[in-house]
Motif scaffolding. Sequence first.
Motif, PDB file in Angstrom:
ATOM      1  N   THR A   1     -37.973   3.630   4.145  1.00 43.61           N
ATOM      2  CA  THR A   1     -38.742   4.599   3.369  1.00 43.61           C
ATOM      3  C   THR A   1     -38.716   5.918   4.120  1.00 43.61           C
ATOM      4  OG1 THR A   1     -40.831   4.114   4.495  1.00 43.61           O
ATOM      5  CG2 THR A   1     -40.283   2.778   2.540  1.00 43.61           C
ATOM      6  N   PRO A   2     -38.951   7.018   3.418  1.00 43.77           N
ATOM      7  CA  PRO A   2     -39.011   8.304   4.138  1.00 43.77           C
ATOM      8  C   PRO A   2     -40.035   8.285   5.264  1.00 43.77           C
ATOM      9  CG  PRO A   2     -38.800   8.696   1.790  1.00 43.77           C
ATOM     10  CD  PRO A   2     -39.002   7.219   1.955  1.00 43.77           C
TER      11      PRO A   2
ATOM     12  N   ASP B   1     -31.480  10.623  -2.049  1.00 41.36           N
ATOM     13  CA  ASP B   1     -31.962  12.009  -1.989  1.00 41.36           C
ATOM     14  C   ASP B   1     -33.390  12.105  -1.466  1.00 41.36           C
ATOM     15  OD1 ASP B   1     -29.540  12.825  -2.949  1.00 41.36           O
ATOM     16  OD2 ASP B   1     -30.222  13.192  -5.003  1.00 41.36           O
ATOM     17  N   ARG B   2     -34.151  11.024  -1.549  1.00 42.35           N
ATOM     18  CA  ARG B   2     -35.534  11.036  -1.054  1.00 42.35           C
ATOM     19  C   ARG B   2     -35.599  11.246   0.456  1.00 42.35           C
ATOM     20  NH1 ARG B   2     -37.093   5.589  -1.753  1.00 42.35           N
ATOM     21  NH2 ARG B   2     -39.220   6.164  -1.151  1.00 42.35           N
TER      22      ARG B   2
ATOM     23  N   GLU C   1     -30.286   8.953  -6.306  1.00 38.60           N
ATOM     24  CA  GLU C   1     -31.685   9.388  -6.324  1.00 38.60           C
ATOM     25  C   GLU C   1     -32.470   8.776  -5.174  1.00 38.60           C
ATOM     26  OE1 GLU C   1     -33.610   8.858 -10.045  1.00 38.60           O
ATOM     27  OE2 GLU C   1     -32.101  10.009 -11.167  1.00 38.60           O
ATOM     28  N   GLU C   2     -32.191   7.495  -4.897  1.00 41.66           N
ATOM     29  CA  GLU C   2     -32.877   6.852  -3.769  1.00 41.66           C
ATOM     30  C   GLU C   2     -32.498   7.523  -2.451  1.00 41.66           C
ATOM     31  OE1 GLU C   2     -33.375   2.390  -1.827  1.00 41.66           O
ATOM     32  OE2 GLU C   2     -32.648   2.630  -3.887  1.00 41.66           O
TER      33      GLU C   2
END
Length: 626
Positions: free
Chosen positions: A443-444, A591-592, A588-589
Amino acid sequence: MKFASLFQPLKINSLMIPNRIISAPMNEALNNKRVRCGAGILIAGCGGVDLPNAWFDPGYLFAKAQIQNTRQWLNFMRQGGSAVSLEVMHMGSVGRGAHPDDVLWGSTDGVNAYGNRVKAMTPAEMDQTSAAFAQTCRDAKELGFDMVMLHFAHGWLPAQFLSPALNHRTDDYGGCLENRMKFPLAIIKAVREAVGPDYPVDLRISAKEWIDGGIDLNEVLIFLKQAEPYLDMVNVSAGQDMDKQGNIHMATSTLEPHGVNRQLARAIKQTLTIPVAVVGAILTPQEAAAVIEEQDADLVVLGRALLADEDWIHKAEAGRDADIVPCLRCGSCMHWTTDRRDHGCSVNPAYMNGSWMSSECLPVKIRKQVVVIGGGPAGMKAALTADRRGHQVTLLEQNSSLGGALTIFNQEPHKLDLRRYRDYLIEQIAKSGVNVRLNTKATPELVKNLNPDHLILALGGKWAIPPIPGIERGLTPAQAYTNPIPNGKSVAILGGGAIGCELALKFAETGCPVVLIEQGSELHRGENLLVGLALDEHLKRCENLKILRETCCLKVNSEHIVVEKTVVLMSIPADILIICTGIEPLSEEADRFYGITCHTWKIGDVKRPGNIKAATLDGWMAGSQD
């Protein structure tokens, strides 16, 4: 020593060599590491005899204008201590590099695939050619080459006379084998007379041509027995070069077994008393040692395996076979397979990139924190490269094991080479300093806490599912590869790309009736020609396979699918439906994760769905940053 049989000396005429390994003639992108590979014999490729259109490159190697360059080339080849053999050859009728108006020499009148007129050679022209072979070998000896290899294989001029498929003469040089081998034997005798009794002369032969009507093994054995008194070694190969249908058996794809020519070599070794070497998908030290120990041949010839890992021989000698980078037999190292658009090696990115890329990982001056998300081939390559440069690397993988998309190939007989590469990467990660965190969904927030200087995104992609009513009952390729499918069940496959074709072959070979449905007019589009031709050859053998091109799937029902081909609707039985309509990047995942560090890379399928070669190059580039 683990592979002692490979490292026993052997005397070939007057030449003593320290081991039983020969490096095949591979001149392209030749570098210091490859000539220092440790082979007993290093073959210098493509020495055309001094006749027009004998070889692509202009200029005779031993002419006054060229000989200093040849001397420097020879010195370069000898720097690793290997004996250097010169491959001596004439293309004959397949002279692609000829001027359009040139008339080429061959066994038979005709026109070649490139539009050149081919003239059946006269006896006088054969004598001239035999003398040219002899002169080239004499010149090679005088300059300092340790031996010569006469190239009588792969459809070149001597093979054009030996082969009943290529020799259609009706005079004393055609028809029966006794006639067809007159000119090739004349060349060999002229060479021996020119170089004397003590100079080693090798001969490469295609023991099987893999073309319709080609020479059979019994005739090859008779010819070699006649040639044996003038030779010191025979180098056993197969297939053709310029005939691409034969070429896929000269340099095989992963659809063929390893050691493809071993039985051919064994028959020749049992017939002759001189040493026999064999080439053809010998990829591991275990396989190479078995060739010697089981007396199939006296020496092994390595080609693509030494492009994949230039330290193959040194690692084998040290018993470090697990550290050898496996060759995938993808064919990209041969320029014709990609029409020079993507020429290189899938597992050794330095091949063909040596002008700017080092095959060594130079240490960094400042150690940095590198985080890699994704443990597929791109991510593992990036992590290994960064680790070897000296960075502190953390690899995050959401699944319980590394391997990414390659984890689905555990039981596939045609995917042995890919499995070997996957397992190699996993083992190298285990031996490295990379901190691997399995079962960890990145996760970010998690990545921010790791405080990376470099962030490498190798999240991969997901299988694309087209919006077709009822499609939800279909299987993805991953499910089709990993779930057992009962024999005899009808299988429909949507998508005729490489994966669709491979799955069609898989289930057709197990006995399932298979229909392969492709919306376009071409199968395996985007795959290189070697793999494509090999797939076509295998698919044609499957009587239980039907291929529908330019066909769209409109609807999926419980036991069949409805398709449309040229405005005609058809119902196709489909107990099992497999959806092979491509991969979508997890963009998209990925790019987070931007904004955590300005040094952020997307690599592999998350950037652009591609092959192992693209993933390896991406991984090397991302991992090699300072």
